[in-house]
Scaffold this motif. Structure first.
Motif, short mmCIF file in Angstrom:
data_model
loop_
_atom_site.label_atom_id
_atom_site.label_comp_id
_atom_site.label_asym_id
_atom_site.label_seq_id
_atom_site.Cartn_x
_atom_site.Cartn_y
_atom_site.Cartn_z
N LEU A 85 29.10 -63.63 54.85
CA LEU A 85 30.28 -64.45 55.12
C LEU A 85 29.93 -65.73 55.86
CD1 LEU A 85 32.80 -61.68 56.27
CD2 LEU A 85 32.83 -62.91 54.10
N SER A 86 28.89 -65.67 56.66
CA SER A 86 28.56 -66.80 57.53
C SER A 86 28.05 -68.01 56.74
CB SER A 86 27.50 -66.36 58.55
OG SER A 86 27.03 -67.46 59.28
N ILE A 87 27.22 -67.79 55.75
CA ILE A 87 26.55 -68.91 55.07
C ILE A 87 27.54 -69.84 54.36
CG2 ILE A 87 24.90 -69.50 53.25
CD1 ILE A 87 23.31 -67.05 54.10
N PRO A 88 28.44 -69.34 53.50
CA PRO A 88 29.40 -70.28 52.89
C PRO A 88 30.35 -70.91 53.90
CG PRO A 88 29.95 -68.01 52.33
CD PRO A 88 28.61 -67.97 52.98
N LEU A 89 30.70 -70.15 54.96
CA LEU A 89 31.59 -70.71 55.97
C LEU A 89 30.91 -71.80 56.78
CD1 LEU A 89 33.37 -67.45 57.19
CD2 LEU A 89 34.41 -69.36 55.95
N SER A 90 29.58 -71.71 56.95
CA SER A 90 28.86 -72.77 57.65
C SER A 90 28.89 -74.07 56.84
CB SER A 90 27.42 -72.34 57.91
OG SER A 90 26.69 -72.21 56.71
N LEU A 91 28.85 -73.96 55.53
CA LEU A 91 28.97 -75.15 54.68
C LEU A 91 30.38 -75.74 54.76
CD1 LEU A 91 27.03 -73.83 51.56
CD2 LEU A 91 26.19 -75.38 53.32
N LEU A 92 31.39 -74.86 54.81
CA LEU A 92 32.76 -75.33 54.98
C LEU A 92 32.91 -76.02 56.33
CD1 LEU A 92 35.75 -75.47 54.14
CD2 LEU A 92 36.04 -73.18 55.13
N GLY A 93 32.26 -75.47 57.36
CA GLY A 93 32.33 -76.08 58.69
C GLY A 93 31.75 -77.47 58.73
N SER A 94 30.64 -77.69 58.01
CA SER A 94 30.06 -79.03 57.97
C SER A 94 30.98 -80.02 57.28
CB SER A 94 28.70 -78.99 57.26
OG SER A 94 28.85 -78.57 55.91
N LEU A 95 31.74 -79.55 56.27
CA LEU A 95 32.71 -80.43 55.59
C LEU A 95 33.86 -80.79 56.54
CD1 LEU A 95 33.75 -81.81 53.02
CD2 LEU A 95 34.80 -79.63 52.38
N LEU A 96 34.36 -79.81 57.28
CA LEU A 96 35.44 -80.07 58.23
C LEU A 96 34.98 -81.02 59.34
CD1 LEU A 96 36.90 -76.46 58.58
CD2 LEU A 96 37.90 -78.38 57.34
N TYR A 97 33.75 -80.85 59.77
CA TYR A 97 33.21 -81.74 60.80
C TYR A 97 33.10 -83.17 60.27
CZ TYR A 97 30.02 -83.60 64.32
OH TYR A 97 29.43 -84.37 65.30
N ALA A 98 32.71 -83.32 59.00
CA ALA A 98 32.62 -84.66 58.41
C ALA A 98 33.99 -85.32 58.35
CB ALA A 98 32.00 -84.56 57.02
N VAL A 99 35.03 -84.55 58.01
CA VAL A 99 36.38 -85.10 57.97
C VAL A 99 36.81 -85.55 59.37
CG1 VAL A 99 38.81 -84.54 57.53
CG2 VAL A 99 37.03 -83.75 55.95
N PHE A 100 36.50 -84.73 60.36
CA PHE A 100 36.85 -85.10 61.74
C PHE A 100 36.11 -86.37 62.16
CE2 PHE A 100 35.92 -84.88 66.30
CZ PHE A 100 37.20 -84.84 66.81
N LYS A 101 34.84 -86.51 61.77
CA LYS A 101 34.07 -87.69 62.13
C LYS A 101 34.66 -88.95 61.50
CE LYS A 101 30.46 -87.93 63.94
NZ LYS A 101 30.07 -88.27 65.33
N VAL A 102 35.24 -88.81 60.31
CA VAL A 102 35.89 -89.97 59.69
C VAL A 102 37.05 -90.44 60.56
CG1 VAL A 102 37.29 -90.71 57.72
CG2 VAL A 102 35.21 -89.36 57.35
N TRP A 103 37.83 -89.51 61.08
CA TRP A 103 38.95 -89.88 61.96
C TRP A 103 38.44 -90.49 63.26
CZ3 TRP A 103 40.72 -87.17 66.57
CH2 TRP A 103 41.89 -87.70 67.09
N ILE A 104 37.39 -89.91 63.83
CA ILE A 104 36.83 -90.44 65.07
C ILE A 104 36.30 -91.85 64.86
CG2 ILE A 104 34.88 -90.20 66.66
CD1 ILE A 104 37.13 -88.38 67.36
N THR A 105 35.60 -92.07 63.75
CA THR A 105 35.03 -93.39 63.47
C THR A 105 36.12 -94.44 63.29
OG1 THR A 105 33.17 -92.30 62.36
CG2 THR A 105 33.45 -94.63 61.95
N SER A 106 37.25 -94.03 62.74
CA SER A 106 38.34 -94.99 62.53
C SER A 106 38.92 -95.49 63.85
CB SER A 106 39.45 -94.35 61.69
OG SER A 106 40.08 -93.29 62.41
N MET A 107 38.67 -94.80 64.94
CA MET A 107 39.20 -95.23 66.24
C MET A 107 38.24 -96.12 67.02
SD MET A 107 41.40 -92.05 67.74
CE MET A 107 39.99 -91.02 68.07
#
Length: 264
Positions: free
Chosen positions: A96-118
């Protein structure tokens, strides 16, 4: 009970990501964060075992700059959380951990887009010397970052435990046995990824010494770790001795030097 378990997973995930906010503290490594989760869930032994197994899987996974190949903290907390809550084997947590770790990296990238916009707003407040607005915006992103991950952990466990249990129960026996074999191979893969970055002729001997201690002399991990610490101390003290050794004095004013013009 499920409500507390969801709260424990959400709190553990928030703490894991909080430690990454201030730099590379390595407290988000599975060995530490899953152990904390195990204590919060009332399963300290299982948490330590699961954390050690997941640490071996992600041993060679590192983030360089802004690149995050896998969010091992995110994947480890969720994989271990579901496995510990549902009383499943380590292999299920790893699977369960391995695919969820890939999902986590995608969520982190989305958050970084919002942070960068500020960034432009931060620059605007800095130019205007508006310290109050600058601090307020910083606290907004800080609280959003932590509460976002708490919400992920809390809602996923609260809403998804039954679905994950049904999925695990639906996996046939042969597939579960395959997961167990794969889970045994993944730690070796993590070790291989780490050795690929660290392998040099100077360090190769230490690897074979550790291998010999386990295979030929039946040593356990504690004895190998203790001897490794001794070797590290010897190497470190020798390096310090060379660093602190004064450089030999040279006679710069000698007229009859035999060295050539380009010699050092």
């Amino acid at each position: 009970m499920l409500l507390y378990q969801a709260f424990a997973v959400g709190l553990s995930l928030m703490f894991t990501k909080f430690t990454d906010w201030y730099g590379t503290l390595y407290l988000s490594r599975p060995l530490f964060c899953v152990t904390v989760l195990g204590f919060l869930l009332g399963k300290p032994v299982e948490g330590i075992t699961m954390g050690a197994a997941l640490e071996l899987v992600y041993l060679g996974t590192v983030s360089l700059g802004g690149v995050m190949p896998q969010d091992y903290g995110f994947g480890a907390i969720f994989g271990a959380g579901f496995a510990l809550i549902l009383d499943q084997k380590i292999s299920v947590g790893i699977a369960l951990s391995i695919p969820l770790s890939l999902l986590g990296s995608l969520l982190y990238a989305v958050f970084k887009v919002w942070i960068t916009s500020m960034v432009t707003k931060f620059e605007k407040y800095a130019r205007e010397k508006n310290l109050a607005a600058f601090k307020r915006l910083w606290w907004v992103q800080f609280c959003t970052y932590n509460l976002m991950y708490f919400a992920f952990g809390f809602i996923a466990i609260l809403a998804g435990s039954n679905a994950v249990k049904a999925l695990v129960d639906a996996i046939p026996t042969w597939a579960q046995n395959s997961l167990t074999v794969a889970a045994g191979m993944l730690p070796a893969l993590g070790m291989a990824l780490l050795l690929k970055t660290l392998w040099t002729r100077d360090l190769a001997a230490y690897f074979f010494i550790g291998f010999a201690l386990v295979i030929f002399f039946k040593g356990n991990l504690i004895s190998v770790a203790f001897l490794s610490l001794c070797f590290a101390a010897i190497v470190g003290f020798n390096e310090l001795k060379h660093i602190n050794k004064p450089a030999p004095a040279t006679n710069m004013g000698s007229a009859d030097e035999s060295e050539g013009f380009f010699d050092e």
